[in-house]
Design an enzyme around this catalytic site. Structure first.
Site, PDB file in Angstrom:
ATOM      1  N   ASP A 169       0.846  -1.193   0.000  1.00 19.54           N
ATOM      2  CA  ASP A 169       0.000   0.000   0.000  1.00 19.54           C
ATOM      3  C   ASP A 169       0.881   1.243   0.000  1.00 19.54           C
ATOM      4  O   ASP A 169       2.036   1.191  -0.421  1.00 19.54           O
ATOM      5  CB  ASP A 169      -0.886  -0.046   1.264  1.00 19.54           C
ATOM      6  N   ASN A 197     -13.744   0.255  -7.394  1.00 22.15           N
ATOM      7  CA  ASN A 197     -14.682   1.274  -6.913  1.00 22.15           C
ATOM      8  C   ASN A 197     -15.447   2.020  -7.999  1.00 22.15           C
ATOM      9  O   ASN A 197     -15.990   3.080  -7.717  1.00 22.15           O
ATOM     10  CB  ASN A 197     -13.935   2.328  -6.089  1.00 22.15           C
ATOM     11  N   SER A 205     -11.180  -0.734  -0.687  1.00 19.78           N
ATOM     12  CA  SER A 205      -9.916  -0.690   0.056  1.00 19.78           C
ATOM     13  C   SER A 205     -10.105  -1.042   1.522  1.00 19.78           C
ATOM     14  O   SER A 205      -9.183  -1.536   2.173  1.00 19.78           O
ATOM     15  CB  SER A 205      -9.286   0.708  -0.030  1.00 19.78           C
ATOM     16  N   HIS A 213      -3.555   6.222   3.713  1.00 21.91           N
ATOM     17  CA  HIS A 213      -4.324   5.054   3.267  1.00 21.91           C
ATOM     18  C   HIS A 213      -3.809   3.768   3.900  1.00 21.91           C
ATOM     19  O   HIS A 213      -4.583   2.955   4.420  1.00 21.91           O
ATOM     20  CB  HIS A 213      -4.268   4.969   1.745  1.00 21.91           C
TER      21      HIS A 213
END
Length: 531
Positions: A157, A287, A351, A196
């Site tokens: 990530d 998404n 996510s 994130h």
């Protein structure tokens, strides 16, 4: 496997008249970031994959690189290099190189270094009670186990604030590696911007029962492979290197809350490497709300996760489709964020659903430590809760931690599951040995199914280290699989290949091709069906 067993293998040896010439010795390598490469997207780069027996990828490719380009990165384990063209070079120059180099001996593929992004739909920060652990019943599972530090979840990530008060207890003393910047510290460069990975880490394994903050799904150990920059973008090469690194660290679960780069052989080889080395790769469905799943979640090696809200409806942004295997909460999920941003915030996206699932997987391994990655994947699906959505939206159902830790995997699927992939937890496995004489040789097999409707089948090839054997599979047809005609393929730079197929078409025998790209030697082909 015996010819007269229950599995009905039929072997047909055929020699071909064309192919590459003989092999050189394979050379190993360890993935590491190349100093001086900028984090984020790698515009203008081409990734070139090379058959391992032909030598190091740089030695093979460099002779074909035009004068205005250069090899800027090499990964010997995944056997590819990155070739950078000048910023002003026209697109046709890269395409001409791709077309030309793929015709050269030992080159298996060439492709653009695609960009992937976090699968996040941010909202304004909202503070309040969590619902994700309760909805997937992690809180009920904690009566059985709080998790185990021997289970490792790798978060590939952005950077993560691993010393966050609610994460530090579960992050390993060596918290990870930074593939975006090329150093050994995955800490955020700009904590107020880069959050994130910290949020994802908390969704999976914020410390449970520490008297403060939020709780993840269980107390698994965390490591972070930083492959995305502050904006949440990253290149195929950085992500692939981080996945390989995570597998080499012995990660039990690898979390990929990212997507959008399309199919690439480099990423396919990375998730195949991780799967072959025992990791369960869990990936975000995407998404954009469409009816198909993004890559890397769409690779058969990855467990694709869709997102639902606190009413257990499919999130408006969540992608869906036949590749979805499981769902989890992904709307307004409260988790850790960098202290510079206030320590906790609510975010939405697949996510978030992905690390909730990864955390449930880690909690499950704390109870059932002997599960292989394939067994774990099947068990999570078998124990998922049917929440009334279509199988394209929920897969087998919503992750159910309580059912996963209280249901013996050797007995049944348990839970309330009702989607595709649910049912009993039985499996059957068998194998056959063979050998190939050289680049011109291959073996075709027909495989008769043991179960009438298996939820999953895993086809694995274990071949010689000094050769490059590939694996191809067809289902629902009597046509032989081959490099030019296959439904599923695994064709990494070596002879360790794995294909996972969910809800396979059993209307005909499965057709399997073991193919020598280069080299010779003996191999073992293993088929495992899950009911």
């Amino acid at each position: 496997m015996s010819e007269d067993g229950n599995y009905g293998w039929n072997r047909r040896d055929v020699l071909r008249t064309t192919g590459a010439v003989g092999a050189a010795a394979a050379l190993g390598g360890v993935a590491s970031a190349t100093p001086g490469r900028e984090p984020g997207a790698k515009e203008g780069e081409v990734l070139v994959g090379v058959s391992k027996p032909k030598g190091t990828p740089k030695d093979v490719v460099e002779q074909y690189v035009p004068g205005n380009a250069e090899v800027v990165h090499q990964n010997e384990t995944l056997s590819y290099v990155a070739v950078k063209f000048p910023a002003q070079a026209p697109d046709v120059a890269r395409q001409n190189f791709i077309d030309a180099v793929t015709k050269k001996e030992g080159v298996k593929y060439a492709e653009e270094n695609a960009t992937y992004e976090t699968q996040l739909s941010p909202n304004d920060p909202q503070y309040g009670s969590q619902y994700a652990p309760q909805q997937v019943k992690s809180d009920q599972a904690w009566d059985t186990t709080l998790g185990d530090s021997s289970v490792t979840i790798a978060v590939v990530d952005t950077g993560a604030q691993y010393d966050h008060p609610d994460l530090a207890g579960n992050y390993k003393s060596n918290p990870g590696y930074d593939f975006a910047d090329g150093d050994s510290d995955p800490y955020p460069d700009v904590p107020s911007d880069e959050y994130h990975g910290t949020h994802v880490s908390g969704c999976a394994a914020a410390v449970v029962d520490n008297g403060s903050g939020v709780a993840g799904q269980g107390n698994s150990s965390l490591i972070n492979g930083r492959a995305l920059d502050e904006s949440g973008s990253g290149s195929t090469s950085d992500i692939a290197d981080a996945i390989e690194w995570a597998a080499d660290q012995g990660a039990d679960v690898i979390n990929l809350s990212l997507g959008g780069g399309g199919y690439t052989s480099t990423m396919k080889n990375a998730v195949s490497y991780a799967t072959t080395n025992g990791a369960l790769v869990v990936a975000a469905a995407g998404n954009d709300g469409s009816g198909s799943v993004s890559y890397p979640a769409a690779y058969s090696e990855c467990m694709a996760v869709s997102a639902v809200d606190d009413n257990e409806n499919l999130a408006s942004f969540s992608q869906y489709g036949s590749s979805v295997e499981i769902c989890a909460p992904g709307v307004d999920v409260l988790s850790t964020t960098t202290e510079a941003r206030g320590s906790y915030e609510k975010l939405s996206g697949t996510s978030m659903a992905t690390p909730v699932t990864s955390g449930v997987a880690g909690l499950t391994l704390a109870k059932w430590s002997s599960l292989s990655n394939s067994d774990l994947r099947a068990h999570l699906k078998n124990t998922a809760e049917d929440i009334g959505l279509s199988s394209d939206q929920q897969g087998s159902g919503q992750a159910d931690a309580y059912a996963a830790v209280t249901t013996d995997p050797s007995n049944s699927g348990g839970g309330d599951g009702g989607g595709d992939g649910g049912g009993g937890g039985d499996s059957t496995s068998a194998s056959v040995d063979g050998s190939l004489s050289g680049y011109y040789d291959y073996d075709n097999y027909s495989y008769a199914w043991s179960y009438s409707s298996p939820s999953q089948v895993v086809v694995e090839l274990d071949g010689p280290s000094d050769a490059d054997f590939d694996l191809y599979v067809n289902t629902g047809t009597t046509t032989n699989a081959s490099p030019s005609n296959y439904d599923y393929g695994s064709y990494s730079a070596d002879s360790q290949e794995s294909i996972t197929i969910d809800s396979p078409d059993t209307s005909t025998d499965m057709q399997i091709d073991v193919d020598s790209y280069s080299g010779s030697g003996s191999y073992t082909l293993t088929i495992t069906e899950y009911q």
